[in-house]
Design an enzyme around this catalytic site. Sequence first.
Site, PDB file in Angstrom:
ATOM      1  N   ASP A 127       0.999  -1.126  -0.069  1.00 10.75           N
ATOM      2  CA  ASP A 127       0.096  -0.056   0.084  1.00 10.75           C
ATOM      3  C   ASP A 127       0.916   1.327  -0.076  1.00 10.75           C
ATOM      4  OD1 ASP A 127      -2.803   1.421   0.487  1.00 10.75           O
ATOM      5  OD2 ASP A 127      -1.822   2.063   2.408  1.00 10.75           O
ATOM      6  N   GLU A 185       1.656  -0.542  -4.856  1.00  5.24           N
ATOM      7  CA  GLU A 185       0.590   0.693  -5.196  1.00  5.24           C
ATOM      8  C   GLU A 185       1.703   1.989  -5.342  1.00  5.24           C
ATOM      9  OE1 GLU A 185      -3.259   2.544  -3.594  1.00  5.24           O
ATOM     10  OE2 GLU A 185      -1.874   2.175  -2.282  1.00  5.24           O
TER      11      GLU A 185
END
Length: 712
Positions: free
Chosen positions: A343, A380
């Site tokens: 993330d 990401e």
Amino acid sequence: MAADSILLAGRPFPLGAHPEAGGVRFAVSAPPADAVEVCLIGDDGSEERIELTQRTFGVWHGLVSGVTPGRRYGYRVHGAWDPARGLRSNPAKLLLDPYATRVSGAITSLDAALGWVGDPMTGGPSPVDSLGSVPLSVVTSPGGPDTGVRPEVPFEEAVIYELHVRGFTRTHPGVPPHLRGTYLGLAHPAVLEHLVRLGVTSVELLPVQAFHDEPSLIRAGRRNYWGYSPLSYFAPHPGYASEPGREVEEFRTMVAALHSAGIEVILDVVYNHTCEGGPDGPHVSWRGFDAPGYYLHIPGGGTLDITGCGNTLESGSPSVVRMVTDSLRYWTAEMGVDGFRFDLASTLGRPGGGRFDRASALLTAITTDPVLSRCKLIAEPWDATGDGYKVGDFGVQWAEWNGRYRDTVRDFWRGATGVRDLAYRLSGSSDLYADDLRRPWQSINFVTAHDGFTLRDLVSYNGKHNEANGEDNRDGTDDNRSWNCGVEGGTTDPGVLALRARQARNLFATVLLSTGTPMMTAGDEQWRTQGGNNNAYCLDDPTSWVSWEQTPEGEAMLGFARRVISLRASSPALRQPEFFDGRRTPTGEPDLVWFRHDGEEMAETDWFDEGRRFLGMWIDGSTSLSRSRDGELMSDDSWLLLLHSGDAELTVTLPGVEYGETYLPVLDTTEPDGAPSTSEPRAAGSPVVLTARSLLLLRIPRRPSPTLSAVD
């Protein structure tokens, strides 16, 4: 120290609590501390404090005899309270071990968990003892249920399925009620059957490392449903266990069940911030041990926030590099995990909060680790700042969520862009990944994910409808690139409903038929809606849960999804592991050709026509570079993909005979299940009528290999 407890020196590494030699060796990093106590908590809430007298490399350690697995514990840290320098030692606060492999309890009093009084920057340390109001660490034994044989799915064969452990089975009728929303629920045969029949190869689980609600949600009486608020990087989230205290065993059992079905387990991990928030947040763990060693700070003691979550882990700190890599190895080696999606991964390459460096200490440590380098590593590639948007900029071993792919495909199918960028996205995004030794499968192709609209909502709403989140619809992105097909939200208009279903099939098929690694979001194949909410992070209710209620629309979409995934799996040319490079076919044609609707090849000027809404993509199968698991090259038929996002019917001329003599329709998005209404072969150069906003895939049978005539 109690009379029956004996403290020995122990060793500083590995960090954490480890049963050995008739006791437990405790080791925790706290370089700024003057003293550290390990606090053993009894079943009645009583506390036994034992000072760790050994400090090596900034690690406080000792072996305490008589302690056994299952014992709850925490730490108290003595040292300087100097917020202007980021130092916030407060022995009144019982701290969670950053390396705890199991956690118990939660913050029950936010006031008691706060380390300060008055003002977080100028006030003094709070004297309120937080014992009884904060989570505790729990000693665990190594090992547990076997996690099975790893499927080791080659990236080019992977179909990733992003799901939430709780939400996926919360209403599943085939799962016993006491297992719904748990690790064992995901391991249930009824769930595995759905995944296997769908054809996905890898599940990407939203955060399962223990997490906690942020202070703002606690104050509002809400909860963090998604889990992007880490409490521990080593412990499975206890809320997903069917039996409290057995989350480690149940997680391993879940992994074994998925592995037995041939499905990989990828974890969504959040090594960019923690649940402690900014300086005004609670003292739960890292802040009390070594705030400057774990978090980015600015002059004056405030935190530098490039995550939008109040704090940012300092990726350049040795303590963070060690913690992250230790955590990843633990989940890989001990818990059986096959890969990770990072993330806000750009933060991992911004030591000191500066410019992104793909060769940063943390990113390099991950990719050069002998264990982690064998895992699927997915970034990401952005953070909460403009400087952090780094799609295409990560290092050679990283796959990336391709945000450019998502935006371009959404724009094309809503009729908002031409085809120039679309061609790059369909063919593996070579403009982003080919120049730095990466492969097309390192482009994770997607149009929906947990954050944003579901597939159904993407074709049903122009704007977000997040009122249920309690933030007056201010949260969530406004850059949805969606189209409601003429009506906002629910409707009974049959024309609008048919168009929405076709648009959803167009989007889904595009993802699965593009070169690269496709990712889909759980429930999209069953026509799931969130009622237009594009940021349901705090809604643990039917808004976020996958609905297993059978509807005609859901059954049709599920049948279509199975068809397209199966088609991809059986067609090597549609999932090639190498970029197209102009290599020639036996008939002299290149491996990839782009066509206009008149059957002629795209000219240079055609690419700059922003009003163009049709693109034909011819893929040669004879030169496919896909290989079997044994390493053998696999040839395939050739393929013609026709994409038409215009709002009127279009007559398309098929390419000439040099590209194939016959064209067999195999997928048609105008049909609910994707099966063409006719399988009659079409001749080269013949016309095909495309419905407005539709996709058609045709197979071109391979030609017999030419035979050599005898030579006199």
